[in-house]
Design a protein around this motif. Structure first.
Motif, PDB file in Angstrom:
ATOM      1  N   ARG A  79       0.836  -1.160   0.036  1.00 29.22           N
ATOM      2  CA  ARG A  79       0.216  -0.298  -0.001  1.00 29.22           C
ATOM      3  C   ARG A  79       1.123   1.632   0.332  1.00 29.22           C
ATOM      4  O   ARG A  79       0.062   2.338  -0.684  1.00 29.22           O
ATOM      5  CB  ARG A  79      -0.699   0.559   1.077  1.00 29.22           C
ATOM      6  CG  ARG A  79      -1.961   0.161   1.243  1.00 29.22           C
ATOM      7  CD  ARG A  79      -2.936  -0.365   2.114  1.00 29.22           C
ATOM      8  NE  ARG A  79      -3.757  -1.763   2.676  1.00 29.22           N
ATOM      9  CZ  ARG A  79      -3.805  -2.609   3.807  1.00 29.22           C
ATOM     10  NH1 ARG A  79      -4.024  -2.322   4.336  1.00 29.22           N
ATOM     11  NH2 ARG A  79      -4.160  -3.946   3.297  1.00 29.22           N
ATOM     12  N   ASN A  80       2.326   1.053   0.221  1.00 30.97           N
ATOM     13  CA  ASN A  80       3.035   2.603   0.406  1.00 30.97           C
ATOM     14  C   ASN A  80       3.969   2.181  -0.795  1.00 30.97           C
ATOM     15  O   ASN A  80       4.630   3.661  -0.910  1.00 30.97           O
ATOM     16  CB  ASN A  80       3.438   2.183   1.711  1.00 30.97           C
ATOM     17  CG  ASN A  80       2.089   2.056   2.738  1.00 30.97           C
ATOM     18  OD1 ASN A  80       1.902   3.162   3.744  1.00 30.97           O
ATOM     19  ND2 ASN A  80       2.365   1.442   3.869  1.00 30.97           N
ATOM     20  N   ILE A  81       3.764   0.998  -1.324  1.00 26.82           N
ATOM     21  CA  ILE A  81       4.322   1.366  -2.552  1.00 26.82           C
ATOM     22  C   ILE A  81       3.716   0.377  -4.214  1.00 26.82           C
ATOM     23  O   ILE A  81       3.455   0.167  -4.209  1.00 26.82           O
ATOM     24  CB  ILE A  81       5.966   0.452  -2.774  1.00 26.82           C
ATOM     25  CG1 ILE A  81       6.734   0.510  -1.290  1.00 26.82           C
ATOM     26  CG2 ILE A  81       6.577   0.051  -4.042  1.00 26.82           C
ATOM     27  CD1 ILE A  81       7.498  -0.363  -1.273  1.00 26.82           C
ATOM     28  N   GLY A  82       3.713   1.857  -4.660  1.00 27.11           N
ATOM     29  CA  GLY A  82       3.665   2.025  -6.071  1.00 27.11           C
ATOM     30  C   GLY A  82       4.425   1.491  -7.276  1.00 27.11           C
ATOM     31  O   GLY A  82       5.238   1.554  -7.205  1.00 27.11           O
ATOM     32  N   VAL A  83       3.809   0.195  -7.991  1.00 22.46           N
ATOM     33  CA  VAL A  83       4.631  -0.401  -9.303  1.00 22.46           C
ATOM     34  C   VAL A  83       3.337  -0.128 -10.220  1.00 22.46           C
ATOM     35  O   VAL A  83       2.430  -0.552 -10.575  1.00 22.46           O
ATOM     36  CB  VAL A  83       4.775  -1.603  -8.665  1.00 22.46           C
ATOM     37  CG1 VAL A  83       5.358  -2.680  -9.226  1.00 22.46           C
ATOM     38  CG2 VAL A  83       4.830  -1.761  -6.560  1.00 22.46           C
ATOM     39  N   VAL A  84       4.450  -0.028 -11.152  1.00 25.29           N
ATOM     40  CA  VAL A  84       3.966  -0.064 -12.187  1.00 25.29           C
ATOM     41  C   VAL A  84       4.627  -0.816 -12.799  1.00 25.29           C
ATOM     42  O   VAL A  84       6.539  -0.813 -13.709  1.00 25.29           O
ATOM     43  CB  VAL A  84       4.570   2.482 -13.353  1.00 25.29           C
ATOM     44  CG1 VAL A  84       3.726   1.651 -14.561  1.00 25.29           C
ATOM     45  CG2 VAL A  84       3.533   2.438 -12.351  1.00 25.29           C
ATOM     46  N   GLN A 144      -0.705   2.491 -19.716  1.00 24.64           N
ATOM     47  CA  GLN A 144       0.304   3.204 -19.045  1.00 24.64           C
ATOM     48  C   GLN A 144      -0.192   3.823 -18.082  1.00 24.64           C
ATOM     49  O   GLN A 144       0.119   3.925 -16.720  1.00 24.64           O
ATOM     50  CB  GLN A 144       1.965   3.099 -19.676  1.00 24.64           C
ATOM     51  CG  GLN A 144       2.345   2.864 -18.959  1.00 24.64           C
ATOM     52  CD  GLN A 144       2.955   1.671 -17.745  1.00 24.64           C
ATOM     53  OE1 GLN A 144       1.949   1.961 -17.408  1.00 24.64           O
ATOM     54  NE2 GLN A 144       4.186   0.849 -18.214  1.00 24.64           N
ATOM     55  N   ARG A 145      -1.243   4.718 -18.727  1.00 22.98           N
ATOM     56  CA  ARG A 145      -1.495   6.000 -17.968  1.00 22.98           C
ATOM     57  C   ARG A 145      -2.658   5.604 -16.678  1.00 22.98           C
ATOM     58  O   ARG A 145      -2.514   6.014 -15.734  1.00 22.98           O
ATOM     59  CB  ARG A 145      -2.405   7.495 -18.754  1.00 22.98           C
ATOM     60  CG  ARG A 145      -0.570   8.175 -19.343  1.00 22.98           C
ATOM     61  CD  ARG A 145      -1.274   9.591 -19.939  1.00 22.98           C
ATOM     62  NE  ARG A 145      -2.029   9.254 -21.268  1.00 22.98           N
ATOM     63  CZ  ARG A 145      -2.847   9.938 -21.578  1.00 22.98           C
ATOM     64  NH1 ARG A 145      -3.526  10.712 -21.062  1.00 22.98           N
ATOM     65  NH2 ARG A 145      -3.010   9.773 -22.945  1.00 22.98           N
ATOM     66  N   VAL A 146      -3.389   4.999 -17.531  1.00 21.09           N
ATOM     67  CA  VAL A 146      -4.732   4.141 -16.199  1.00 21.09           C
ATOM     68  C   VAL A 146      -3.761   3.624 -15.063  1.00 21.09           C
ATOM     69  O   VAL A 146      -3.644   3.501 -13.704  1.00 21.09           O
ATOM     70  CB  VAL A 146      -5.784   2.790 -16.666  1.00 21.09           C
ATOM     71  CG1 VAL A 146      -6.093   2.518 -15.660  1.00 21.09           C
ATOM     72  CG2 VAL A 146      -5.467   3.314 -17.602  1.00 21.09           C
ATOM     73  N   SER A 147      -2.402   2.549 -15.450  1.00 19.76           N
ATOM     74  CA  SER A 147      -1.693   1.808 -14.383  1.00 19.76           C
ATOM     75  C   SER A 147      -0.731   2.761 -13.293  1.00 19.76           C
ATOM     76  O   SER A 147      -0.654   2.623 -12.491  1.00 19.76           O
ATOM     77  CB  SER A 147      -1.086   0.774 -15.024  1.00 19.76           C
ATOM     78  OG  SER A 147       0.644   1.023 -15.079  1.00 19.76           O
ATOM     79  N   ILE A 148      -0.382   3.892 -13.875  1.00 22.75           N
ATOM     80  CA  ILE A 148       0.388   5.190 -13.264  1.00 22.75           C
ATOM     81  C   ILE A 148      -0.772   5.148 -12.090  1.00 22.75           C
ATOM     82  O   ILE A 148      -0.240   5.595 -10.495  1.00 22.75           O
ATOM     83  CB  ILE A 148       0.722   5.667 -13.786  1.00 22.75           C
ATOM     84  CG1 ILE A 148       2.186   5.554 -14.699  1.00 22.75           C
ATOM     85  CG2 ILE A 148       1.756   7.042 -12.525  1.00 22.75           C
ATOM     86  CD1 ILE A 148       2.720   6.676 -16.112  1.00 22.75           C
ATOM     87  N   ALA A 149      -1.972   5.891 -11.857  1.00 16.70           N
ATOM     88  CA  ALA A 149      -3.134   6.155 -12.121  1.00 16.70           C
ATOM     89  C   ALA A 149      -3.774   5.058 -10.527  1.00 16.70           C
ATOM     90  O   ALA A 149      -3.517   5.617  -9.301  1.00 16.70           O
ATOM     91  CB  ALA A 149      -4.232   6.935 -12.148  1.00 16.70           C
ATOM     92  N   ARG A 150      -3.386   3.395 -11.085  1.00 13.26           N
ATOM     93  CA  ARG A 150      -3.618   2.678  -9.823  1.00 13.26           C
ATOM     94  C   ARG A 150      -3.112   2.785  -8.928  1.00 13.26           C
ATOM     95  O   ARG A 150      -2.520   2.566  -7.731  1.00 13.26           O
ATOM     96  CB  ARG A 150      -3.927   1.723 -10.923  1.00 13.26           C
ATOM     97  CG  ARG A 150      -3.509   0.371  -9.930  1.00 13.26           C
ATOM     98  CD  ARG A 150      -3.910  -0.967 -10.702  1.00 13.26           C
ATOM     99  NE  ARG A 150      -2.656  -1.068 -11.448  1.00 13.26           N
ATOM    100  CZ  ARG A 150      -2.723  -1.863 -11.804  1.00 13.26           C
ATOM    101  NH1 ARG A 150      -3.472  -2.661 -12.382  1.00 13.26           N
ATOM    102  NH2 ARG A 150      -1.086  -2.324 -12.661  1.00 13.26           N
ATOM    103  N   SER A 151      -1.846   3.486  -9.215  1.00 15.63           N
ATOM    104  CA  SER A 151      -0.199   2.707  -8.927  1.00 15.63           C
ATOM    105  C   SER A 151       0.064   4.190  -7.457  1.00 15.63           C
ATOM    106  O   SER A 151       0.981   4.355  -6.576  1.00 15.63           O
ATOM    107  CB  SER A 151       1.229   2.155  -9.420  1.00 15.63           C
ATOM    108  OG  SER A 151       1.671   4.138  -9.467  1.00 15.63           O
ATOM    109  N   ILE A 152      -0.479   5.081  -7.614  1.00 12.60           N
ATOM    110  CA  ILE A 152      -0.255   6.524  -7.042  1.00 12.60           C
ATOM    111  C   ILE A 152      -1.612   6.888  -6.214  1.00 12.60           C
ATOM    112  O   ILE A 152      -1.742   7.994  -5.271  1.00 12.60           O
ATOM    113  CB  ILE A 152      -0.487   8.098  -7.512  1.00 12.60           C
ATOM    114  CG1 ILE A 152      -0.602   8.049  -8.895  1.00 12.60           C
ATOM    115  CG2 ILE A 152       1.311   7.321  -8.319  1.00 12.60           C
ATOM    116  CD1 ILE A 152      -0.190   9.726  -9.126  1.00 12.60           C
ATOM    117  N   PRO A 164       8.840   0.537 -18.066  1.00  9.93           N
ATOM    118  CA  PRO A 164       7.855   1.542 -17.996  1.00  9.93           C
ATOM    119  C   PRO A 164       6.942   2.301 -19.393  1.00  9.93           C
ATOM    120  O   PRO A 164       6.102   2.197 -19.930  1.00  9.93           O
ATOM    121  CB  PRO A 164       7.369   2.460 -17.118  1.00  9.93           C
ATOM    122  CG  PRO A 164       8.574   3.602 -16.743  1.00  9.93           C
ATOM    123  CD  PRO A 164       9.197   1.577 -16.655  1.00  9.93           C
ATOM    124  N   THR A 165       8.634   2.067 -20.176  1.00 15.26           N
ATOM    125  CA  THR A 165       8.722   2.436 -21.951  1.00 15.26           C
ATOM    126  C   THR A 165       8.493   1.212 -22.527  1.00 15.26           C
ATOM    127  O   THR A 165       8.411   1.614 -23.770  1.00 15.26           O
ATOM    128  CB  THR A 165       9.396   4.488 -21.921  1.00 15.26           C
ATOM    129  OG1 THR A 165      10.632   3.860 -22.046  1.00 15.26           O
ATOM    130  CG2 THR A 165       8.783   4.750 -20.468  1.00 15.26           C
TER     131      THR A 165
END
Ligand code: ADP
Ligand code: ADP
Length: 228
Positions: A79-84, A144-152, A164-165
């Motif tokens: 929960r304290n670490i977002g992963v992409v 990828q932008r959705v997955s970034i949103a999910r991670s943060i 990520p790219t």
């Protein structure tokens, strides 16, 4: 805030993917992890969110030794670490909104707060208008932008990104980097494994190079240092 002390990782097949790693990463830093394929970049990164356990040594995240963390405490760490990831890993049957809301629903946040927070996070990545769509209806860059949103969405202090790219074209990759820059500017530590020479050499940050499971170079505002 992230510290590795004499970290080793030997996989069951006998491959040593981390061979005595010592490193400290401060809150708010942006770190690129570079090196040839098979060097141990993914292993280095996976140990930071306990996807892999070190065979030996300590990994401290905000003073907590995550190598020794009980299994039941791992969700709390995550929960304290977002992963992409390179391949996004979105849930295909859920909408964009639901993919991002999921992390807040499992921790039983107030529905009103969830809606506000999901929409402001989608706004940050420029996808508020696509909240109702399914991942399959989006381009790779949008996924990828959705997955970034999910991670943060739950405001982690650290974001970990593995290539990520790697699946994106150059223009889309730069867009993703602009979002990472914004997230980092707001105070989130970012650790990103990448093969993207142009990005590393243009948006300068600390560069840690790994070869044979060891850190062979660690430079502030470093360069990529390999041909590709
Ligand atoms: P990189 O991300 O730099 O390509 P990895 O950390 O994926 O490097 O891999 C480092 C080494 O560990 C490679 O030799 C790879 O084959 C091996 N390796 C990675 N994951 C596993 C695994 N789950 N089991 C066994 N060997 C692995
Ligand atoms: P705005 O007020 O900025 O127009 P909305 O609250 O209307 O934002 O939501 C925008 C998009 O997000 C809409 O497509 C909406 O269906 C979707 N959305 C909002 N809340 C939810 C929810 N709880 N579950 C699924 N989708 C939602």
């Amino acid at each position: 805030m992230i510290e590795m002390q004499e970290v080793y990782k030997k996989y069951p097949n006998g491959v040593t993917a981390a061979n005595g790693i010592d490193v400290k990463i401060k809150q708010g830093e942006f770190v690129y992890v570079v090196g040839p394929s098979g060097a141990g970049k993914s292993t280095f990164i996976k140990m930071m969110y306990r996807e892999e356990k070190p065979t030996k040594g300590n990994i401290l995240i905000n003073g907590v030794n995550i190598g020794r963390l009980k299994g039941s405490k791992v969700p709390l760490l995550r929960r304290n670490i977002g992963v992409v990831f390179q391949d996004f890993k979105l849930l295909p049957t859920l909408t964009v909104y639901e993919n991002v809301a999921f992390a807040l629903e499992v921790i039983e946040e107030q529905p009103k707060y969830i809606k506000k927070r999901v929409m402001e996070t989608l706004d940050l990545v420029g996808l508020k208008h696509k909240a109702r769509m399914l991942p399959t209806e989006l381009s790779g860059g949008e996924q990828q932008r959705v997955s970034i949103a999910r991670s943060i969405v739950n405001s982690p202090k650290v974001m970990i990104a593995d290539e990520p790219t790697g699946n994106l074209d150059p223009d889309t990759s730069w867009e993703i980097m602009n979002i990472f820059e914004e997230i980092n500017t707001r105070g989130t530590t970012i650790v990103m494994a990448t093969h993207n020479k142009e990005i590393v050499n243009t948006i300068r940050h600390r560069v840690i190079a790994i070869e044979g499971g060891q850190i062979v170079r660690d430079e502030q505002r470093g360069d990529y240092g390999y041909e590709n």
